[in-house]
Scaffold this motif. Structure first.
Motif: not given
Length: 724
Positions: A194-200, A202-206, A226-232, A682-690
């Motif tokens: 949830a904290e990643v969804l808020r920070a970025e 992003l849309m919820g899954l459904d 963008r949401r699914f690219r970030f998820q991947e 986006l990959i850099e953002q995902a790496r920092q979040a992970a």
């Protein structure tokens, strides 16, 4: 819903949800059998209603989407190439419209079978001009049913799915719409915290699944993508962050630099000045070698940028600190090249135990599978006793018979040619983890390194040594200029008469085995080229030798030694010369049927010439017509000398897609939308979040859905993640 409910929802069989007929064709054509598999079969693009182009007003050199009727279609063999060309003429459907368009496809059975006169078709591609006629060359297309309307005012953009001849996009769309109406994902836990969804933001899954398959407009569709690219990216980076944390926690013996040791003696006798890049990268490596946890670094660099010297300085620091070094190369030819290169660089400093050797000298040895058993036994004993400081070898180093007294550093060259288990055989052999330095001459875009090699630190050398002249690369287009073929060999003779040497590279050796069933006997071969050049007047009296993988080690060694000494002026070779061959006097490379090689491979091949003080030239020979898609690759290589830019082009062209495999599972991440060059920020953002998530919760106890996905990665994917 919990993890179990989410898994169950995505793994429901389509036969239960859509009925046997629809499920059967989805399984047969796309390999999709579950709800998750179908929901994750995303549209590859969208056609905005009202955005369809009129054939009479197509803008030149722009991307267009048209709906038209096939008027004529024909397929014929190509004159100068194996394969066939399908030529199609389409016309506007509108009343009174006179617009037509010529469309061509190279070796496309789908186009040949589906684009028949009378067919209604949607085409998307870039407009060109050939012989005063507007054209589309190898566009995307979809055959439409007669009742498939494209102008409903109350609907959003049309999703275009990856499809097959028996399963068109509109039928996939219908199946997805049916699935979405079942509300399978209502209340299902989101794999993104949830904290990643808020920070970025992003849309919820459904919501994201609903929008990506049925958007109201293109802006909304991009939000879902963008949401699914970030998820991947996030799921991959989480797995990499966990592996990085595990490796950092393993103990390793520090190997700090030692004053007055072997490394200082080596630096003092270097006949050249290190580049700023070599000094900077060397300092990074030196610092990491001195830490109590294992270094895990990828060293990449332009051809001729001096990676070997950087690696050798790291080896000498480890030897100074009492450790041994294993240098792992993928082939005997390359291992032999490295052994000779290191021995030459070290000089007397590599002759420990010999009369007159300096007190600080080390011992360097070679271990390959073809060595005589007596010599092999001696090297094995010396490695086990610690008498050998540096050993250069092939897969023979991975044998259980090889026992190190104290392995301090593992250097792996061209690491992608080794399996994970093979590399780990050395890395896990000692009580403490050795430091690891991975080297590659294959240019890797930073974003690809960050995605696939995310648990390695990356160093790049992008400077050429002082005095090295830039390489000249030209496309020799025989389709437009057939007379140039003869000129190639007279040009080769000019280089030889000037006292220099020539490589001629062919896609295959020439025996029957490499021409079929997947080969192409019409491409240039070493055997055929040797015979042809032996009879060409331009090369009369010139010694020509062959070099390829089918030769025995002694034959290869004899040819390479003769070429290196200058006794052999011209070598006809396969890609066995792609890496590791260092002949400074070679100044010309002729690559026959260059369109058969990839961009990165061509860049590596041309790096074999111009390594000395003379200008190097590479001629990319092709018989393809100018409008063939493969010609673009050659033009890019000819106009770009920066390896990482070429690699980015190569990755973008190959559409790297699912880096981790092709599983249709709804529970494990597959890279369907992520493009590592395009999506770098986006990959850099995902790496920092992970990393933030893993640093705070290494076992992911507070993120069970994410933990389940990471744990669900299969063995093949774990192999990819363990590239280091």
């Amino acid at each position: 819903m919990g993890v179990t409910s989410r898994t169950q929802a995505l793994e429901l069989e389509l036969e239960r949800l859509l009925g046997p007929p629809t499920a059967k064709i989805l399984s047969r054509e796309l390999g999709i059998t579950t709800a998750g598999g179908l929901l994750n079969h995303f549209p590859r693009r969208y056609v905005e209603r009202g955005a369809l182009s009129d054939l009479e007003s197509l803008p030149h050199d722009e991307l267009v989407t048209v709906v038209a009727r096939v008027v004529r279609a024909s397929t014929r063999k190509m004159h100068h190439r194996k394969g066939f060309l399908t030529e199609v003429e389409v016309a506007d459907e509108g009343e009174g419209s006179q617009g037509t368009l010529a469309v061509s496809f190279f070796n496309s059975r789908k186009a040949m079978n589906e684009l028949l006169p009378g067919a209604r078709v949607m085409l998307a591609g870039r407009v060109g001009v050939y012989r005063h006629q507007q054209t589309l060359s190898h566009p995307d297309f979809e055959v439409l049913p007669e009742d498939h309307a494209l102008d409903e005012a109350d609907l959003g953009p049309v999703p275009i799915y990856p499809a097959t001849g028996s399963l068109p996009s509109w039928r996939i769309r219908k199946a997805v719409d049916t699935l979405l109406r079942l509300d399978l994902l209502d209340g299902v836990a989101d794999p993104l915290p949830a904290e990643v969804l808020r920070a970025e933001r992003l849309m919820g899954l459904d919501e994201a699944y609903g929008v990506i398959h049925a958007p109201l407009d293109l802006i909304e569709a991009e939000g879902a993508r963008r949401r699914f690219r970030f998820q991947e990216a996030f799921q991959l980076q989480t797995a990499l962050a966990i592996r990085r944390a595990e490796r950092m926690a393993r103990p390793s013996s520090p190997r700090p630099p030692r004053a007055g040791g072997l490394l200082e003696a080596f630096d003092a006798r270097l006949p050249f000045t290190l580049t700023d890049g070599q000094i900077g990268v060397g300092a990074e490596i030196s610092t990491e070698l001195g830490q109590p946890h294992p270094m895990n670094r990828l060293l990449q660099g332009e051809v001729g940028s001096g990676k070997t010297v950087v690696a050798l300085r790291a080896m000498l620091q480890v030897v100074d600190a009492g450790g041994q070094v294993a240098f792992l190369a993928p082939t005997e030819v390359l291992a032999d090249q490295h052994f000779r290169s290191l021995s030459r660089l070290l000089g007397p400093l590599g002759e420990a135990g010999q009369l007159g050797a300096p007190e600080t000298a080390c011992s360097i040895a070679q271990l390959t599978g073809s060595m005589p058993s007596t010599a092999k036994k001696k090297v094995l004993l010396d490695i086990a006793s610690g008498a050998v400081d540096i050993v250069v070898g092939t897969h023979a180093l991975l044998s259980d018979m090889v026992q190190f007294a104290e392995l301090g550093l593992l250097v792996v060259d061209e690491q992608h040619r080794f399996g994970v288990g093979q590399r780990d055989a050395l890395r896990t052999r000692s009580g403490t983890a050795p430091h690891v330095l991975v080297m590659t001459a294959t240019p890797i875009p930073r974003t690809l390194a960050m995605t696939v090699f995310g648990d390695l630190e990356v160093s790049t050398l992008d400077e050429l040594p002082e005095g090295r002249l830039p390489l000249a690369t030209h496309v020799a287009a025989l389709h437009e200029h057939p007379g140039w073929e003869d000129r190639l060999w007279w040009r080769s003779r000019e280089e030889i008469d000037a006292g220099r040497q020539v490589f001629v590279v062919c896609p295959r050796i020439g025996d029957e085995s490499d021409a079929g069933p997947g080969g192409d006997a019409s491409t240039a071969s070493v055997t055929e080229t040797m015979a042809r050049l032996g009879e060409h007047p331009a090369l009369a009296g010139i010694r020509i030798e062959a070099l390829h993988g089918a030769l025995g080690p002694e034959e290869k060694d004899a040819v390479m030694s003769g070429f290196a000494s200058g006794a052999i002026p011209l070598v006809v070779a396969t890609t066995v010369v792609e890496v590791g061959v260092d002949v400074p006097n070679a100044t010309l490379m002729v690559v026959l049927d260059a369109d058969r090689f990839g961009v990165a491979q061509l860049h590596q091949l041309r790096g074999r010439v111009g390594r000395g003080v003379h200008q190097g030239t590479c001629l990319l020979v092709t018989r393809l017509p100018q409008d063939h898609p493969a010609r673009q690759r050659l033009d890019v290589v000819a106009t770009t000398s920066i390896g990482t830019l070429l690699a980015e082009f190569d990755v973008a062209q190959r559409k790297e897609g699912d880096i981790l495999g092709s599983s249709q599972s709804g529970t494990a991440s597959t890279l369907r939308l992520l493009r590592v060059v395009r999506d770098a920020p986006l990959i850099e953002q995902a790496r920092q979040a992970a990393r933030r998530i893993v640093d705070a919760d290494p076992l992911l106890r507070n993120h069970p859905v994410l933990a389940g996905i990471v744990a669900g990665l299969d063995d093949e994917r774990k192999d990819y993640l363990e590239r280091g």
